[in-house]
Write an enzyme that holds these catalytic residues in place. Structure first.
Site, PDB file in Angstrom:
ATOM      1  N   CYS A 110     -20.503   7.331  -2.131  1.00  0.00           N
ATOM      2  CA  CYS A 110     -20.927   7.609  -3.505  1.00  0.00           C
ATOM      3  C   CYS A 110     -20.037   6.878  -4.497  1.00  0.00           C
ATOM      4  CB  CYS A 110     -20.947   9.104  -3.774  1.00  0.00           C
ATOM      5  SG  CYS A 110     -19.466   9.964  -3.237  1.00  0.00           S
ATOM      6  N   GLU A 135     -29.243   4.149  -7.206  1.00  0.00           N
ATOM      7  CA  GLU A 135     -28.272   4.204  -6.113  1.00  0.00           C
ATOM      8  C   GLU A 135     -28.924   3.721  -4.821  1.00  0.00           C
ATOM      9  OE1 GLU A 135     -24.758   7.137  -4.605  1.00  0.00           O
ATOM     10  OE2 GLU A 135     -26.719   8.052  -4.860  1.00  0.00           O
TER      11      GLU A 135
END
Length: 515
Positions: free
Chosen positions: A320, A416
């Site tokens: 992340c 993402e």
């Protein structure tokens, strides 16, 4: 017991003795691949007909382990076991709870290469990344154990004449821990033991792609002396088991690490007060990022290039915190881009069973297809400079990929990807670079490479992320050194591995006694 803390050192694999020891650990783990693992509920081993088959993402033919799969009935049984165990566990001396974590840390430290070998096999981690994952798990155990001892007597408050006042922390109940696959040991361990050491009990639902590592960890907690029912191991479907536990009226706390969409949905569900529920549920969520390395014109350009490569391609970009965006001042853009391409073309990609491999596979077929789809989008949006190819014939391998000349609002710069893909955008000046860096819905990590002191001070105020790094890469937060958590849609900024984290798992209580 010691209250000082120093993070677990990483293994130096250039030392032959360490390399030989790790190779032996890999061989030993290979001998027990395919083993079956039961659920653990109230200390009882439960085997079910439905199984989760854990596959090595480097080699689709290799089964790492077969893990029993929980259903709603077992989830309910686990909830009752956790609720019952909570009644006694919450009263256990905090020092004794902390001692269990310290003992577990010592056990994992003695078996460090074994756990790392499981991470190589089950998560597809290269040696260095696997070793860091295991070290971080040890760090979480050590740090949270010591933090609990520091918090056990509460915080000082004032007392007037004739009265004595205390302010201390008390456990809140049953915690549902939903852990991710990308740090299959570290984050799973941290989000399991933080509620445990603070006096809560846990229902652990690890990621279905990496349940074997979690099973091995729960065995360690039992061996370290954790009473039955304090942790219950119940891997299963998110839609079936996860939703059921999030909605359960006896759930007091939910801690989740994963995607934005799942985290938002979980947050919404947790807000609903169900029949017989007499409390509001607490939620700790970490939901990912779209992280930027900003390169100023007054920067060490070699450092900048290396920082971009490490941030983008460590563990195949499946972090992340991964630096999936490089925003570079137009005066040095071409030079930095050229150097990043050169460094990227030197990276090795393949099965991570040898020390020399820099990048292993992505985690599974779903991830492979998603990332390859983004690469096709990138070919429409920008200029392909490196990589762009994937091979899923044996494992799920994707070459480290660079796209240049992207619009800051392009999908590749906004969404993402969670893979080895980095996009470059050009900035007119430093203000413009920070503007681009802030233009996503995420706010997890960021890095700024500059030798301009004024720009460093400006970025401290204006770069809106939870973890900001100067003149280094934007990944690799160390427990106790870089408390970790993000702003905006990256989550609740709960700062795992930091001094405020344990308090999120407890309630503050004020007790006043008149003399």
């Amino acid at each position: 017991m010691l209250t000082t803390y120093k993070h677990e050192p990483f293994t130096d694999f250039t030392v032959e003795e360490n390399r030989i020891a790790f190779e032996e650990a890999l061989r030993n783990v290979e001998k027990v691949l395919g083993k079956e693992y039961p659920l653990i509920v109230g200390g009882e081993r439960i085997t079910t007909e439905n199984k989760i088959v854990s596959i090595n993402p480097s080699n689709k033919e290799e089964v790492v382990g077969v893990v029993s799969k929980a259903n709603k009935e077992i989830a309910e049984k686990a909830m009752q076991a956790a609720d019952e165990a909570f009644q006694s566990w919450r009263k256990v001396n905090p020092e004794e709870r902390a001692n269990i974590l310290i003992r577990a840390a010592a056990m994992i430290r003695r078996r460090k290469h074994e756990f790392s070998a499981y991470l190589v096999k089950e998560a597809g981690k290269p040696w260095k990344e696997a070793d860091a994952d295991t070290a971080e798990a040890i760090d979480f155990l050590e740090y949270y154990g010591r933090q609990m001892i520091a918090l056990k007597d509460g915080k000082p408050v004032n007392s007037r004449e004739g009265e004595h006042n205390r302010y201390f922390y008390t456990p809140i109940g049953v915690c549902v821990t939903i852990s991710p696959w990308n740090f299959a040991l570290a984050i799973m361990a941290g989000t399991t033991v933080a509620p445990i050491v603070t006096g809560n009990t846990v229902l652990l639902k690890p990621a279905s792609t990496t349940p074997v590592v979690a099973a091995k960890f729960v065995e360690v907690l039992e061996e370290a002396g954790l009473p039955k029912g304090v942790v219950n191991f119940i891997p299963g479907s998110g839609a079936e088991v996860g939703d059921y536990l999030v909605d359960h009226p006896k759930t007091s706390l939910i801690t989740f690490t994963g995607s934005r969409d799942v985290g938002v949905r979980l947050y919404e569900r947790a807000a609903v007060v169900h029949p017989s529920q007499n409390h509001l549920k607490r939620v700790i969520v970490e939901m990912g990022g779209k992280d930027t390395v900003v390169v100023d014109k007054e920067a060490d350009l070699e450092l900048a290039a290396q920082s971009i490569v490490v941030s983008a391609f460590g563990f195949s970009g499946q972090k992340c915190s991964a630096g999936s965006r490089a925003v570079v001042h137009e005066d040095v853009y071409d030079e930095v881009l050229e150097r990043v391409v050169a460094l990227t073309n030197e990276l090795t990609v393949g099965e991570p069973s040898t020390r020399e491999m820099y990048m292993g596979p992505v985690v599974d077929k779903g991830a492979f297809d998603k990332i390859m789809n983004y690469i096709e989008i990138g070919k429409e949006e920008g200029r392909l400079m490196a990589g762009g190819k994937g091979d899923d014939s044996k494992g799920f391998f994707i070459q480290p990929t660079i796209f240049a000349d992207l619009d800051p609002n392009a999908r590749l710069m906004q969404e993402e990807i969670f893979g080895p893909v980095v996009g470059f955008s050009k900035a007119k000046d430093f203000d413009h670079a920070i503007e681009i860096a802030n233009n996503t819905e995420y706010g997890l990590t960021g890095a700024v490479i500059t030798n301009n002191r004024e720009h460093i001070e400006q970025a401290k105020q204006d770069f809106h992320v939870g973890n900001l790094y100067f003149n280094r890469n934007c990944t690799g937060a160390i427990v106790g050194y870089h408390p970790f958590g993000g702003f905006k849609m990256s989550g609740t900024d709960s700062k795992a591995g930091g001094p405020d984290y344990l308090a999120l798992h407890m309630q503050a209580k004020t007790v006043s006694e008149m003399y």
